[in-house]
Design a protein around this motif. Sequence first.
Motif, PDB file in Angstrom:
ATOM      1  N   ARG A 141       0.845  -1.196   0.000  1.00 44.15           N
ATOM      2  CA  ARG A 141       0.000   0.000   0.000  1.00 44.15           C
ATOM      3  C   ARG A 141       0.878   1.243   0.000  1.00 44.15           C
ATOM      4  NH1 ARG A 141       0.054  -2.041   5.162  1.00 44.15           N
ATOM      5  NH2 ARG A 141       0.481  -0.585   6.869  1.00 44.15           N
ATOM      6  N   SER A 142       0.307   2.319  -0.479  1.00 41.05           N
ATOM      7  CA  SER A 142       1.003   3.587  -0.548  1.00 41.05           C
ATOM      8  C   SER A 142       0.621   4.449   0.652  1.00 41.05           C
ATOM      9  CB  SER A 142       0.627   4.319  -1.841  1.00 41.05           C
ATOM     10  OG  SER A 142       1.018   5.676  -1.793  1.00 41.05           O
ATOM     11  N   PRO A 143       1.531   5.305   1.128  1.00 39.20           N
ATOM     12  CA  PRO A 143       1.138   6.236   2.204  1.00 39.20           C
ATOM     13  C   PRO A 143       0.024   7.174   1.773  1.00 39.20           C
ATOM     14  CG  PRO A 143       3.329   6.773   1.337  1.00 39.20           C
ATOM     15  CD  PRO A 143       2.953   5.439   0.788  1.00 39.20           C
ATOM     16  N   TYR A 144      -0.188   7.310   0.465  1.00 40.03           N
ATOM     17  CA  TYR A 144      -1.259   8.178  -0.032  1.00 40.03           C
ATOM     18  C   TYR A 144      -2.624   7.507   0.024  1.00 40.03           C
ATOM     19  CZ  TYR A 144       2.456  11.221  -1.762  1.00 40.03           C
ATOM     20  OH  TYR A 144       3.541  12.054  -1.848  1.00 40.03           O
ATOM     21  N   ASN A 145      -2.665   6.182   0.254  1.00 39.81           N
ATOM     22  CA  ASN A 145      -3.965   5.535   0.436  1.00 39.81           C
ATOM     23  C   ASN A 145      -4.651   6.081   1.672  1.00 39.81           C
ATOM     24  OD1 ASN A 145      -2.611   2.575  -0.905  1.00 39.81           O
ATOM     25  ND2 ASN A 145      -4.488   3.512  -1.674  1.00 39.81           N
ATOM     26  N   SER A 146      -5.974   6.090   1.665  1.00 42.55           N
ATOM     27  CA  SER A 146      -6.707   6.532   2.848  1.00 42.55           C
ATOM     28  C   SER A 146      -6.478   5.527   3.982  1.00 42.55           C
ATOM     29  CB  SER A 146      -8.199   6.625   2.540  1.00 42.55           C
ATOM     30  OG  SER A 146      -8.750   5.335   2.354  1.00 42.55           O
ATOM     31  N   PRO A 147      -6.581   5.976   5.242  1.00 43.99           N
ATOM     32  CA  PRO A 147      -6.352   5.060   6.375  1.00 43.99           C
ATOM     33  C   PRO A 147      -7.263   3.843   6.338  1.00 43.99           C
ATOM     34  CG  PRO A 147      -6.365   7.338   7.130  1.00 43.99           C
ATOM     35  CD  PRO A 147      -6.785   7.356   5.686  1.00 43.99           C
ATOM     36  N   ARG A 148      -8.511   4.013   5.921  1.00 45.45           N
ATOM     37  CA  ARG A 148      -9.442   2.876   5.883  1.00 45.45           C
ATOM     38  C   ARG A 148      -8.985   1.835   4.882  1.00 45.45           C
ATOM     39  NH1 ARG A 148     -14.801   1.365   6.943  1.00 45.45           N
ATOM     40  NH2 ARG A 148     -15.799   0.173   5.290  1.00 45.45           N
ATOM     41  N   VAL A 149      -8.570   2.273   3.698  1.00 43.61           N
ATOM     42  CA  VAL A 149      -8.102   1.338   2.691  1.00 43.61           C
ATOM     43  C   VAL A 149      -6.820   0.659   3.145  1.00 43.61           C
ATOM     44  CG1 VAL A 149      -7.131   1.179   0.363  1.00 43.61           C
ATOM     45  CG2 VAL A 149      -9.249   2.437   0.746  1.00 43.61           C
ATOM     46  N   ALA A 150      -5.927   1.436   3.751  1.00 39.89           N
ATOM     47  CA  ALA A 150      -4.668   0.862   4.235  1.00 39.89           C
ATOM     48  C   ALA A 150      -4.927  -0.218   5.273  1.00 39.89           C
ATOM     49  CB  ALA A 150      -3.789   1.960   4.817  1.00 39.89           C
ATOM     50  N   TYR A 187      -9.879  10.906   5.101  1.00 40.23           N
ATOM     51  CA  TYR A 187      -8.788  11.730   4.599  1.00 40.23           C
ATOM     52  C   TYR A 187      -8.142  10.977   3.440  1.00 40.23           C
ATOM     53  CZ  TYR A 187      -8.994  14.547   8.883  1.00 40.23           C
ATOM     54  OH  TYR A 187      -9.394  15.386   9.885  1.00 40.23           O
ATOM     55  N   THR A 188      -8.152  11.579   2.292  1.00 39.54           N
ATOM     56  CA  THR A 188      -7.678  10.861   1.115  1.00 39.54           C
ATOM     57  C   THR A 188      -7.287  11.840   0.031  1.00 39.54           C
ATOM     58  OG1 THR A 188      -8.288   9.137  -0.475  1.00 39.54           O
ATOM     59  CG2 THR A 188     -10.002  10.684   0.144  1.00 39.54           C
ATOM     60  N   ARG A 189      -6.451  11.405  -0.842  1.00 40.88           N
ATOM     61  CA  ARG A 189      -6.174  12.139  -2.066  1.00 40.88           C
ATOM     62  C   ARG A 189      -7.238  11.787  -3.094  1.00 40.88           C
ATOM     63  NH1 ARG A 189      -1.180  14.568  -2.781  1.00 40.88           N
ATOM     64  NH2 ARG A 189      -0.272  15.030  -0.743  1.00 40.88           N
ATOM     65  N   PRO A 190      -7.587  12.683  -4.012  1.00 41.94           N
ATOM     66  CA  PRO A 190      -6.947  13.971  -4.262  1.00 41.94           C
ATOM     67  C   PRO A 190      -7.522  15.138  -3.461  1.00 41.94           C
ATOM     68  CG  PRO A 190      -8.556  13.545  -5.952  1.00 41.94           C
ATOM     69  CD  PRO A 190      -8.582  12.355  -5.039  1.00 41.94           C
ATOM     70  N   TRP A 191      -8.399  14.885  -2.488  1.00 39.86           N
ATOM     71  CA  TRP A 191      -9.138  15.972  -1.858  1.00 39.86           C
ATOM     72  C   TRP A 191      -8.375  16.647  -0.738  1.00 39.86           C
ATOM     73  CZ3 TRP A 191     -12.735  17.015  -5.108  1.00 39.86           C
ATOM     74  CH2 TRP A 191     -13.330  15.990  -5.829  1.00 39.86           C
ATOM     75  N   ASP A 192      -7.528  15.912  -0.014  1.00 39.98           N
ATOM     76  CA  ASP A 192      -6.891  16.450   1.182  1.00 39.98           C
ATOM     77  C   ASP A 192      -5.384  16.569   0.967  1.00 39.98           C
ATOM     78  OD1 ASP A 192      -9.313  16.524   2.749  1.00 39.98           O
ATOM     79  OD2 ASP A 192      -9.193  14.334   2.793  1.00 39.98           O
ATOM     80  N   ALA A 193      -4.933  17.782   0.700  1.00 40.51           N
ATOM     81  CA  ALA A 193      -3.518  18.002   0.389  1.00 40.51           C
ATOM     82  C   ALA A 193      -2.621  17.684   1.579  1.00 40.51           C
ATOM     83  CB  ALA A 193      -3.306  19.445  -0.064  1.00 40.51           C
ATOM     84  N   PHE A 194      -3.140  17.752   2.821  1.00 40.88           N
ATOM     85  CA  PHE A 194      -2.312  17.490   3.997  1.00 40.88           C
ATOM     86  C   PHE A 194      -2.058  16.005   4.212  1.00 40.88           C
ATOM     87  CE2 PHE A 194      -6.749  18.075   5.379  1.00 40.88           C
ATOM     88  CZ  PHE A 194      -7.024  16.803   5.855  1.00 40.88           C
ATOM     89  N   HIS A 195      -2.790  15.149   3.499  1.00 39.88           N
ATOM     90  CA  HIS A 195      -2.615  13.708   3.664  1.00 39.88           C
ATOM     91  C   HIS A 195      -1.529  13.205   2.722  1.00 39.88           C
ATOM     92  CE1 HIS A 195      -3.656   9.530   4.360  1.00 39.88           C
ATOM     93  NE2 HIS A 195      -3.717   9.346   3.047  1.00 39.88           N
ATOM     94  N   PRO A 196      -0.563  12.408   3.176  1.00 33.05           N
ATOM     95  CA  PRO A 196      -0.497  11.756   4.490  1.00 33.05           C
ATOM     96  C   PRO A 196       0.402  12.466   5.501  1.00 33.05           C
ATOM     97  CG  PRO A 196       1.039  10.709   3.023  1.00 33.05           C
ATOM     98  CD  PRO A 196       0.393  11.815   2.218  1.00 33.05           C
ATOM     99  N   ALA A 252      -8.020  16.597  12.485  1.00 36.52           N
ATOM    100  CA  ALA A 252      -8.332  15.797  13.665  1.00 36.52           C
ATOM    101  C   ALA A 252      -7.310  15.978  14.770  1.00 36.52           C
ATOM    102  CB  ALA A 252      -8.429  14.321  13.288  1.00 36.52           C
ATOM    103  N   HIS A 253      -6.043  16.218  14.407  1.00 28.27           N
ATOM    104  CA  HIS A 253      -5.025  16.428  15.434  1.00 28.27           C
ATOM    105  C   HIS A 253      -5.364  17.647  16.296  1.00 28.27           C
ATOM    106  CE1 HIS A 253      -2.490  13.762  12.884  1.00 28.27           C
ATOM    107  NE2 HIS A 253      -1.956  13.447  14.041  1.00 28.27           N
ATOM    108  N   THR A 254      -5.870  18.682  15.660  1.00 30.42           N
ATOM    109  CA  THR A 254      -6.254  19.886  16.405  1.00 30.42           C
ATOM    110  C   THR A 254      -7.592  19.678  17.112  1.00 30.42           C
ATOM    111  OG1 THR A 254      -5.095  21.285  14.806  1.00 30.42           O
ATOM    112  CG2 THR A 254      -6.770  22.350  16.184  1.00 30.42           C
ATOM    113  N   ALA A 255      -8.528  19.034  16.438  1.00 28.75           N
ATOM    114  CA  ALA A 255      -9.879  18.894  16.986  1.00 28.75           C
ATOM    115  C   ALA A 255      -9.912  18.062  18.260  1.00 28.75           C
ATOM    116  CB  ALA A 255     -10.792  18.261  15.932  1.00 28.75           C
ATOM    117  N   ARG A 256      -9.029  17.083  18.394  1.00 24.70           N
ATOM    118  CA  ARG A 256      -9.132  16.153  19.513  1.00 24.70           C
ATOM    119  C   ARG A 256      -8.362  16.598  20.756  1.00 24.70           C
ATOM    120  NH1 ARG A 256      -5.828  11.667  16.187  1.00 24.70           N
ATOM    121  NH2 ARG A 256      -3.681  12.136  16.827  1.00 24.70           N
ATOM    122  N   ARG A 257      -7.842  17.796  20.773  1.00 26.50           N
ATOM    123  CA  ARG A 257      -7.132  18.267  21.959  1.00 26.50           C
ATOM    124  C   ARG A 257      -8.075  18.324  23.171  1.00 26.50           C
ATOM    125  NH1 ARG A 257      -4.577  23.626  19.083  1.00 26.50           N
ATOM    126  NH2 ARG A 257      -3.023  22.582  17.752  1.00 26.50           N
TER     127      ARG A 257
END
Length: 637
Positions: A316-325, A581-590, A596-601
């Motif tokens: 798998r690629s790091p660009y795969n979404s976490p669910r697919v990975a 979180y997945t490409r091509p929609w989320d440029a910050f991934h991976p 979520a890192h900010t939201a879960r504080r």
Amino acid sequence: MDRPISRRDFLDGVATAVTCAAVPSATVPAAHARTVPRARHAAARQERRHPARAQGLRGDTPDAVAVPHALRDGRFWRHAGTPEATGEHYDLVVVGAGISGVTAAYTWTRRHPGARVLVLENHDDIGGQARRNEFHPAGRAGPLVAHGGSGALYGPQAWSPEGRELLDDLGVVPGRGCDTGLYARLGMHEAVFCDRETFGADRLVVPRSRPAAEWVAELPVAERARQDLVMLFDDPPDWFPGLPDDHKKRLLAGLTYQGFLRDVCRAHPDVVRFCQTMPSATWAYGADALGALDAWALSGPFAYPGFAGLRLTPERSPYNSPRVAAGRAAGQADAYCFPEGNQALVRMMTARMVPGYAADASAEHVTTTAFDNAALDRPGNRVRVRLSSPVVLVRNDGPPESARGATVGYFDGARVRTVRADGVIMACWHGVIPYVVDELPAEQKEAMRRAVRLPVVHATAQLRHWRAWRDAGVHRVRFTGAYWVSAELAPPVSTGGYRCPAGPDEPVTAHLVHTPATPGTAPGDAAAAGRRALAGTPYAALEFGVREQLGRLLGPWGFDPARDIEGLTVNRWGHGHWCAYTRPWDAFHPGGPTPAHTARRRFGRVAMAGSDAVPGGDADAAVSAACRAVRDLENVR
């Protein structure tokens, strides 16, 4: 088509439900009492004790979402009045009784025996989108049980240590009791229904194990499209010749699957239309939004053609979404464990915490044991679950950095009541938290609002028998463009004293999925437009669509919707599937950092759980988030 179905709407009819959408929930029963017979009130009381037995519109009913929507729109506090203290104090208050919320309460009580815990939930049942639907067909010994949302464990072999520990503690063995070969032994397969909405004609095509050229010839598509499909399934070229593996994967990461077919493969438009709903039932959006790299990772027989010629390495690629990975690492996807799906996990945990709720909390008997929702909020219990109680405020008692407790307010149907807690875990959808925890930092609120949830509708129909399915040779069907994107017979799961229907003359449940997200836009915009469309769709239209579509699918084999559909439950989830979180929609991934890192504080005495916090769209994500939130609060005790 117009014969009555044995069902009861949540508020006894579409007109009443629409009228009451903006009315506080406590006023509904009183107004309703003047218009329905006493027998209906007895049924309503029974449904409150056993919500799984209620049919009609379920899930995000108007009654369940009226208060959250009023908070969002700034209308609630103009009419709510001054909050009144109940005098109750708890070690922990959990907001949300879904998988994550109940796991948080369960984990806390195991680590802190004797703790007093309150779980508050805006719906009328526990489980969140993990819902149990129950039917009682004549002649069957015991109920027919089905799921109304979260139906299976996704990739359990790759679950987190916390998730695997919970399954072991509950005695859950993924896949045990599921007769995966039942339908195959009866000559039944997965199929595709090319519908008139897409191709101007209805045609059922059953690929089975036939060569692509054979079954593709039966599709009502242009001749050029047939040629393209055979090529894509059997012998696609290397679309990126001479490039190394990682470069090819990066190129796929910049495309949707629809874009890959259209712009790279130059496939005929009929091919694009044929493939549009391939991911819909699983992802709640179509090929226009699914990343091409994820489609490659999920590709297999009769799914996501076009990648074989690239000769990509299986890693798998790091660009795969976490669910697919996670699914690729597990080597499998869904594992069905219980007829009611993942609500069984929630019920087992609740039964171990709340005396009197269930006669048996074991994995073997959770499906057939007796449950009593009236026991959930008994004053003498250390752990209490308060249903139909939407939370409207959470605040630290003092500055967040030094607060020793928190106040939680919920709407009881007539007024806002408050309780005090040493700590609070927010296990609801993150998008609603900024309206409840008003003092959150602006950066954290903004991150939470980016937690996109896609709308999805699950319909469960109770059928007199399934002879037409057997005669058609299908057990699961994907539609290319009709309202309901898939229809399938219930997974053949037996557990303890529960036995799944094993022969086509027995009553059975069929599950249909509708994904309202509007094609052609980014997932967040598609979800918002889909929710607006769904909000304007009355239950009667949903019911008619189930009848009409099953009639089109199975009518040639003798299926009569008026005669053969004996019950129907529609679970409507406006904020359903987590948008990965997945490409091509989320440029910050991976690379991150993610919202979520900010939201879960943690915010003082308030910790964040829910699958949005991990993030992930499966039960393991919900469990992991709950355990992390528990640790966050323990660090400030």
